[in-house]
Enzyme design. Structure first.
Site, PDB file in Angstrom:
ATOM      1  N   PHE A 189      13.479 -20.386 -11.945  1.00 43.58           N
ATOM      2  CA  PHE A 189      13.336 -21.217 -10.753  1.00 43.58           C
ATOM      3  C   PHE A 189      11.919 -21.780 -10.612  1.00 43.58           C
ATOM      4  CE2 PHE A 189      12.512 -20.894  -5.977  1.00 43.58           C
ATOM      5  CZ  PHE A 189      12.861 -22.211  -5.745  1.00 43.58           C
ATOM      6  N   LEU A 223       5.068 -16.582 -16.152  1.00 45.47           N
ATOM      7  CA  LEU A 223       6.017 -16.463 -15.043  1.00 45.47           C
ATOM      8  C   LEU A 223       7.245 -15.633 -15.393  1.00 45.47           C
ATOM      9  CD1 LEU A 223       5.010 -19.812 -15.012  1.00 45.47           C
ATOM     10  CD2 LEU A 223       5.907 -19.444 -12.729  1.00 45.47           C
ATOM     11  N   THR A 275       3.457 -11.926  -6.943  1.00 44.40           N
ATOM     12  CA  THR A 275       4.127 -12.041  -5.653  1.00 44.40           C
ATOM     13  C   THR A 275       3.348 -11.341  -4.552  1.00 44.40           C
ATOM     14  OG1 THR A 275       6.123 -11.332  -4.439  1.00 44.40           O
ATOM     15  CG2 THR A 275       5.462  -9.981  -6.291  1.00 44.40           C
ATOM     16  N   ASP A 276       3.574 -11.757  -3.313  1.00 46.61           N
ATOM     17  CA  ASP A 276       2.944 -11.072  -2.189  1.00 46.61           C
ATOM     18  C   ASP A 276       3.588  -9.707  -1.915  1.00 46.61           C
ATOM     19  OD1 ASP A 276       5.366 -11.942  -1.124  1.00 46.61           O
ATOM     20  OD2 ASP A 276       4.486 -12.948   0.609  1.00 46.61           O
ATOM     21  N   GLU A 277       4.733  -9.444  -2.535  1.00 53.45           N
ATOM     22  CA  GLU A 277       5.431  -8.184  -2.283  1.00 53.45           C
ATOM     23  C   GLU A 277       4.661  -6.974  -2.814  1.00 53.45           C
ATOM     24  OE1 GLU A 277       9.701  -8.108  -2.742  1.00 53.45           O
ATOM     25  OE2 GLU A 277       9.741 -10.295  -2.862  1.00 53.45           O
ATOM     26  N   TYR A 318      11.046  -3.523  -7.961  1.00 51.09           N
ATOM     27  CA  TYR A 318      10.561  -4.848  -8.355  1.00 51.09           C
ATOM     28  C   TYR A 318       9.082  -5.009  -8.047  1.00 51.09           C
ATOM     29  CZ  TYR A 318       9.270  -9.709  -7.640  1.00 51.09           C
ATOM     30  OH  TYR A 318       8.592 -10.898  -7.637  1.00 51.09           O
ATOM     31  N   LYS A 374       5.737  -5.436 -10.541  1.00 52.85           N
ATOM     32  CA  LYS A 374       4.823  -6.576 -10.491  1.00 52.85           C
ATOM     33  C   LYS A 374       3.397  -6.107 -10.197  1.00 52.85           C
ATOM     34  CE  LYS A 374       5.411 -10.407 -10.849  1.00 52.85           C
ATOM     35  NZ  LYS A 374       5.351 -11.292 -12.047  1.00 52.85           N
ATOM     36  N   ASN A 425       9.443 -18.299  -2.310  1.00 55.93           N
ATOM     37  CA  ASN A 425       9.691 -19.684  -2.709  1.00 55.93           C
ATOM     38  C   ASN A 425      11.128 -20.093  -2.373  1.00 55.93           C
ATOM     39  OD1 ASN A 425       7.709 -20.867  -5.422  1.00 55.93           O
ATOM     40  ND2 ASN A 425       7.157 -19.185  -4.081  1.00 55.93           N
ATOM     41  N   TYR A 437      21.003  -9.011   5.954  1.00 55.41           N
ATOM     42  CA  TYR A 437      20.623  -7.602   6.012  1.00 55.41           C
ATOM     43  C   TYR A 437      20.156  -7.205   7.408  1.00 55.41           C
ATOM     44  CZ  TYR A 437      20.725  -6.870   0.934  1.00 55.41           C
ATOM     45  OH  TYR A 437      21.118  -6.721  -0.377  1.00 55.41           O
ATOM     46  N   ARG A 493       9.414 -13.656   6.695  1.00 56.23           N
ATOM     47  CA  ARG A 493       8.849 -14.084   5.425  1.00 56.23           C
ATOM     48  C   ARG A 493       8.095 -15.401   5.615  1.00 56.23           C
ATOM     49  NH1 ARG A 493      10.031  -9.589   4.909  1.00 56.23           N
ATOM     50  NH2 ARG A 493      11.402  -8.612   3.361  1.00 56.23           N
ATOM     51  N   ASP A 537      21.352  -2.767   5.978  1.00 58.53           N
ATOM     52  CA  ASP A 537      20.053  -3.141   5.424  1.00 58.53           C
ATOM     53  C   ASP A 537      19.826  -2.432   4.100  1.00 58.53           C
ATOM     54  OD1 ASP A 537      17.685  -4.473   5.354  1.00 58.53           O
ATOM     55  OD2 ASP A 537      16.831  -3.560   7.152  1.00 58.53           O
TER      56      ASP A 537
END
Length: 372
Positions: free
Chosen positions: A11, A80, A133-135, A159, A163, A189, A216, A223, A308
Site C-alpha cells: 500500500f 518498507l 510506525t507510530d505504534e 506487530y 517494528k 495511512n 472494535y 488515531r 475489542d
C-alpha cells in the site's frame, strides 16, 4: 538517483514508487516478495516506465539481496517491506518476527556490505531509509500528549514490537558501523490501493455489499490519519534531504475516533451512491413501495460492535513539527478531502478490488471478526 524500494507492491510502497516515477527523474528498483498484501496492479500507471524495474525477492534472502545490490547499484534504500497488520500479528506472530526483524537485519547487512565497497563520493551520498510506525511508542491517554522523536518505545502488539526491534537494529547499524541511516515513524495511512483488511477500505467495501461494519469495542480509539500520497511526499523528502542518523515523525494532523471515521464514510456513501440498496434513500423508496428493506439509518445501520482486540492501544497522535521545521513538509490533505478522494477511488475501481479480494482474504475476515 536510483532508489531501491522494498515492499514497493504494498500500500505505502506502491504510493512511494508512483510518486517517484511520476514526479522526479529518478529510477526505482521495486523489490517485493508479493505476499497476500502485495499487488503489482497498484503500479499499472508506471509499470511501463524505463526508469522502473521489479524484482521478486524475499528480504530474508541474503544471497539474493547481495546479487541485487551488485547488479542495480542503488544510491539509496527505502525499506518498507513488512508484515503490518496488528490483528494478523496476534493470531500468527512468527511471520512478523521473521520479516520485520530477521528481514531487516538481512537487508541491513547486505546494504552494509555493498556500501563498504563504494567509492568515497558514493559512500558519503548513500542513504538507508527505514520506514516505521507510530505504534512503536505504545499509546497515549491524555488529550494533550503527542509522540515526538524522543518518546520512549512501549509497543503493545507483536506487530509493533517487531517494528520497534527493526528500528533499534537500524539505529545500531548507524551507531556501530556508520551506515548512513534515517528512520521515519508515521501515523495511520489511508487512501487508494489500500488492502481491504484495514478499517477504512473494509468499511467502504462492506457497506457497499450490505455486510456488517465491524467496529472494535466502542469505536472510541483515536488515531491520527495520514493520506498515503502525503506520506509518500514526506518519505521522498526524508531520503533526499534528511540528515543521516535522524528520526522524523510523520503525521496527518487529523485525530479521529474510529467511530467518527466510520460515520464519515457512511455519510459520503449516502451522498455518492444513494441508489445503493443499503442507503437511506433506498430504504425510504422501499417503505413507499410497501416492501420494507434495509435500515432507516442507511449505511450506519450496518455498524456492528465486536469484542475489542487484546492489547488495543487507545490513542495515537503524532507531533510532526520536526519534519515541518527542518524539511518543509506539511500534509496537503485534510481528513475531509482525503477521505472523499479515498471513497471515490474505491467506487471508481471495482476491478482492483475484485482482483485483490481472494477467497483466503474472505475466510480471514470471517474468522477475525466473527461476521460473514
Amino acid at each position: 538517483m536510483k532508489l531501491l524500494v522494498t515492499g514497493g507492491a504494498g500500500f505505502i510502497g506502491s504510493a512511494v514508487v508512483r510518486h517517484i516515477i511520476k514526479n522526479t527523474q529518478n529510477s526505482v528498483v521495486n523489490v517485493d516478495k508479493l505476499t497476500y498484501a502485495g499487488n503489482l496492479q497498484s503500479l499499472d500507471d508506471i509499470a511501463g516506465s524505463s526508469r522502473y524495474s521489479f524484482v521478486k525477492l524475499d528480504i530474508c534472502d541474503r544471497a539474493g539481496l547481495e546479487a541485487l545490490f551488485a547488479e542495480h547499484q542503488p544510491d539509496a534504500v527505502m525499506h518498507l517491506a513488512a508484515e503490518s497488520h496488528v490483528d494478523r500479528s496476534i493470531t500468527g506472530p512468527a511471520e512478523f518476527i521473521t520479516t520485520n526483524i530477521v528481514g531487516t537485519y538481512t537487508l541491513l547487512e547486505a546494504a552494509r556490505h555493498y556500501w563498504n565497497e563504494l567509492d568515497d563520493t558514493r559512500k558519503s551520498a548513500f542513504r538507508f531509509h527505514h520506514i516505521s510506525t507510530d505504534e512503536v511508542y505504545g499509546d497515549l491517554y491524555g488529550s494533550d500528549d503527542f509522540f515526538t522523536e524522543t518518546t520512549p518505545y512501549a509497543p503493545s502488539s507483536p506487530y509493533s514490537a517487531s517494528k520497534a526491534s527493526s528500528d533499534h537494529l537500524v539505529r545500531a547499524w548507524q551507531r556501530t558501523y556508520g551506515l548512513p541511516t534515517l528512520v521515519t515513524n508515521c501515523s495511520n495511512n489511508y487512501g487508494p490501493y489500500h488492502f481491504p483488511e484495514k478499517l477504512i477500505p473494509l468499511v467502504i467495501l462492506n457497506a457497499l455489499e450490505g455486510k456488517p461494519l465491524p467496529i472494535y469495542g466502542k469505536g472510541d480509539q483515536i488515531r491520527d490519519w495520514l493520506y498515503v500520497e502525503d506520506h509518500a511526499r514526506a518519505l521522498y523528502k526524508v531520503v533526499t534531504e534528511g540528515e543521516p542518523g535522524e528520526t522524523y515523525n510523520i503525521g496527518g494532523h487529523n485525530e479521529k475516533q474510529n467511530i467518527e471515521v466510520v460515520h464519515a464514510i457512511c455519510e459520503l456513501l449516502e451522498e455518492l451512491v444513494p441508489e445503493n440498496p443499503n442507503s437511506m434513500a433506498a430504504y425510504r423508496h422501499s417503505r413507499e413501495g410497501g416492501n420494507l428493506q434495509g435500515s432507516p439509518e442507511g449505511f450506519k445501520g450496518l455498524i456492528t460492535f465486536v469484542t475489542d482486540r487484546p492489547g488495543h492501544d487507545q490513542r495515537y497522535a503524532i507531533d510532526a513539527a520536526k519534519i515541518a521545521r527542518e524539511l518543509g513538509w506539511q500534509p496537503q490533505e485534510t481528513f475531509e478531502t482525503g477521505i472523499r478522494k479515498t471513497v471515490e477511488w474505491y467506487l471508481a475501481n471495482p476491478e482492483w478490488v475484485n482482483n485483490i479480494k481472494s477467497g483466503a482474504y474472505q475466510s480471514w475476515i470471517s474468522q477475525q471478526y466473527g461476521v460473514a
